[in-house]
Design a protein around this motif. Structure first.
Motif, short mmCIF file in Angstrom:
data_model
loop_
_atom_site.label_atom_id
_atom_site.label_comp_id
_atom_site.label_asym_id
_atom_site.label_seq_id
_atom_site.Cartn_x
_atom_site.Cartn_y
_atom_site.Cartn_z
N TRP A 75 15.58 21.99 112.22
CA TRP A 75 16.75 21.51 111.15
C TRP A 75 16.96 22.96 109.96
CZ3 TRP A 75 20.55 18.47 111.19
CH2 TRP A 75 20.48 17.18 112.58
N ALA A 105 11.45 24.60 103.04
CA ALA A 105 11.85 23.85 104.40
C ALA A 105 11.37 25.22 106.11
CB ALA A 105 13.03 23.24 105.60
N VAL B 43 10.30 17.54 102.82
CA VAL B 43 11.14 19.13 103.34
C VAL B 43 10.06 20.41 103.72
CG1 VAL B 43 12.08 21.46 102.65
CG2 VAL B 43 12.56 19.07 101.35
N GLY B 47 10.60 21.04 107.74
CA GLY B 47 10.77 21.54 108.15
C GLY B 47 12.55 21.28 108.32
N ALA B 48 12.62 20.61 107.06
CA ALA B 48 14.32 21.01 107.01
C ALA B 48 14.76 20.55 105.41
CB ALA B 48 14.62 19.12 107.69
N ALA B 49 16.47 21.20 105.12
CA ALA B 49 16.68 22.05 103.63
C ALA B 49 16.60 20.36 102.79
CB ALA B 49 18.11 22.73 104.08
N GLN B 50 16.75 20.99 101.61
CA GLN B 50 16.16 19.32 100.85
C GLN B 50 17.46 18.99 101.00
OE1 GLN B 50 16.19 20.42 96.86
NE2 GLN B 50 17.05 17.98 97.74
#
Lengths: 253, 98
Positions: A75, A105, B43, B47-50
């Protein structure tokens, strides 16, 4: 250039048995700037939310970077700016702090911010023309500048695909121009963009492809259509509610 | 509630399973099973955007799975009911991914 980034095949989304997207197929390839256009209630935001896995498909499939959505884990390759108002939320943060949070992230839990993080944040601030406001509290910025801050936050994560929901709604002309410039740079560096818009304005020259959604289906996919009627006037206020039955002719002339 | 179908009683469970239908939301529930977490912690973990994590949290909040409370500058999320964590753990184990 031709690697598919987003593939939607025969996608169907329904809420409580009411179809919102019906049999939608769409492929966005690397380097494209695709704009999803349509009236409120047309299903254009639902299409984006389905691509992000926020609403489930009841039929069909979605693939991101050659991985079925269900198996997609990377992601951090995707930057997302949802439709919203304001970046501050009453929180006393500076522009730089908000943009720097876009690195989280990518950085992981243990590693402190390093040179690469600072460079990415600086580049993102420059890209949206806010380098000189980096130390200012977000709450002191105009709505358009706040939206640019959110876009910079997404750029700071150095995504390969940027997904934006109504990025220019209610945003002043100067901010729209700055945003168009940022998108141009992002794509020149190899990025791909999927954005939802009500109207294109200054973004128009940056858009390589228009996908017009009407009543849950794609009714046009190709060149950017000319705005028609009173919507073409530059001073027209587009941030008003549209009925669900607005004709597609708004976009297809 | 007068209906001929006879399965209205499943509406709530269907809504819950729909909210749990994405791997990243199952990951959020599993993480929250270990205790309250701020958005930035999720987050970093996922590992994904906020904004994406926040939207997934909204889905879970809408289904009554999580709740948020202000912790300083941020919102901290926790499970409304530990039982959901067990449902997820069972599902993960059943699917053989545990």
């Amino acid at each position: 250039m031709s690697a598919p980034v987003i593939t939607v095949e025969h996608g169907v989304v329904g809420y409580d048995g009411r179809p919102v997207l019906r049999d939608v197929s769409l492929t966005v390839t690397a380097g494209e700037v695709a704009a999803v256009l349509g009236a409120n209630g047309s299903g254009k935001s639902t299409l984006i939310r389905a691509v992000l896995g926020l609403v489930p498909l009841s039929a069909g499939s979605i693939t991101l970077f050659d991985r079925p959505l269900r198996q997609f884990r990377q992601w951090q390759r995707i930057g997302y700016v949802p439709q919203r108002l304001g970046a501050g939320g009453g929180v006393p943060a500076t522009v730089r702090e908000v943009v720097a949070s876009g690195r989280l992230a990518r950085r992981g839990v243990l590693r402190p911010p390093g040179r690469a993080d600072r460079a990415a944040v600086d580049a993102a601030l420059r890209a949206v023309g806010l380098a000189d406001r980096a130390a200012d509290p977000v709450s002191t910025l105009s709505g358009g500048q706040q939206q640019r801050t959110l876009i910079a936050r997404a750029l700071a994560g150095q995504p390969e695909l940027l997904i934006l929901d109504e990025p220019t709604a209610g945003v002043d002309a100067a901010s729209q121009e700055a945003f168009a410039g940022a998108l141009r740079h992002f794509v020149a560096d190899g990025g791909t963009v999927l954005l939802v818009a009500h109207e294109l304005g200054p973004l128009r020259p940056v858009i390589s492809r228009a996908v017009v959604v009407h009543q849950g289906g794609i009714c046009h996919d190709g060149a950017v259509p000319d705005p028609a009627g009173h919507h073409a006037e530059p001073d027209h206020d587009h941030v008003h509610p549209h009925g669900p039955d607005e004709p597609a002719g708004l976009w297809s002339n | 509630m007068t209906s001929a179908t006879g399965y209205e009683g499943f509406d709530g469970a269907s809504e819950l399973l729909r909210a749990l239908s994405a791997p990243i939301r199952l990951a959020i529930v599993s993480e929250l099973a270990g205790g309250e977490r701020c958005v930035h912690e999720l987050v970093e973990k996922l590992g994904a955007a906020q904004p994406l994590v926040s939207q997934h949290l909204r889905v879970l909040r809408g289904a009554g799975v999580v709740r948020g409370s202000r912790r300083g500058r941020e919102i901290a999320y926790s499970l409304v009911d530990e039982h959901v964590a067990h449902i997820v753990a069972d599902a993960v184990s059943h699917a053989g991914e545990g």
